[in-house]
Design an enzyme around this catalytic site. Sequence first.
Site, mmCIF file in Angstrom:
data_model
loop_
_atom_site.group_PDB
_atom_site.id
_atom_site.type_symbol
_atom_site.label_atom_id
_atom_site.label_comp_id
_atom_site.label_asym_id
_atom_site.label_seq_id
_atom_site.Cartn_x
_atom_site.Cartn_y
_atom_site.Cartn_z
ATOM 1 C CG HIS A 37 32.209 73.823 23.777
ATOM 2 N ND1 HIS A 37 32.966 74.890 24.165
ATOM 3 C CD2 HIS A 37 30.962 74.053 24.240
ATOM 4 C CE1 HIS A 37 32.213 75.755 24.819
ATOM 5 N NE2 HIS A 37 30.995 75.271 24.894
ATOM 6 C CB SER A 185 34.095 77.482 31.870
ATOM 7 O OG SER A 185 33.243 78.587 31.680
#
Length: 281
Positions: A37, A185
Amino acid sequence: METITTIPDLRERLDSERRTGRGIGFVPTMGYLHAGHLSLVATAVAHNPVTVVSIFVNPLQFAEGEDLDSYPRDLAADSAGCSGLGVDYLFVPSVEEMYPSPIDTVVKVPSVAAPLEGVARPHHFAGVATVVAKLFSIVGQCRAYFGAKDWQQVCVVRRMVSDLSMPVDVVACPTVREPDGLAMSSRNVYLSPQERVQAPVLRASLDAGLDAIANGETDSAVVEATMAAVVNTASLASLDYAAAVQADSLVSDGPLHGEVRLLVAARLGKARLIDNDGTEI
Ligand code: PAF
C-alpha cells in the site's frame, strides 16, 4: 495531513484544491497498510500535487462467514505511515457515513467479475465496484492507484470507469513482495509459521507458468497444469485455481496471445492467498 471523516468535508477540501489547479491522486484502501500500500501512496504523492488516501473496511465486499469482523485494523500506524509519506488528506469514514441506509444501488461488472475470484466469492466484486464507484463520486476527478496484486479488481475497476465514463485515470502499480517472493497482503498475518514457509509456492507457480510460455507454450491448459503442479508440491496449500488467460478479459479464447496474465489462488490454513503476473507473447 488532515484526517477527514465526512463526505461533505472531503468534497469541500478537494473541490477547493481543484479550483486552485491542483490535481488529486487517490489511493483507496481498507487500511492495515503494508509496504505494498505504502508504495502506492508514495507513487501517488510523487505524481500528484494533492494525495488523498481512504481507509474503509467495506462490509459490502465480504460475504457471510468471511473475515469482516476480524479483518486487521491499525489506524494509528496507518495514519503515521501516510503522514510520513506526505499524504494531504486521510479519509476515514464510518460505515454509517458511507451507508446511512441499506444500499439499494449496486454496480456490477459481470463479465470480468465472474471467473476466478468470482467463482469462490460471487458477491465480492459487486461490493468492490459499488464502494469504489461511491469513493470516486466523493473524490471526483482524480488519478486512482491500485495494486496489480489484485489484478481482477484492477480489471473490474477499469471496465467500470470506462463503461460509466468516470473522470478517473486508473493506475495499476507493481506488486510488492517479501524477499522470498510472497506478495505483500494484509491477510498474510493469518499464516502460521509453517504456512508462511510454504506461501512463496504461489510465486513459484507463476514463475513455472512464465517459464513454460517463454519456452513457447501457448496452450492455456498446459500452462495451468504446470502452475497447479507447483502449488500441489506444498503440503499445506490447497489450490483454488491456476489460470492462464488474456490480461484484460480474464478468459482464454484459443492459444494464448498478446498480453497474458497468470493468476493463482490457494488456501493455506486460515489464509486464502492470491497472486498473479503477466507477460506478452
Ligand atoms: O483493494 C482493496 O483494498 C479494496 O478492495 C478497495 C479497492 C479499497 C475497495 O474496498
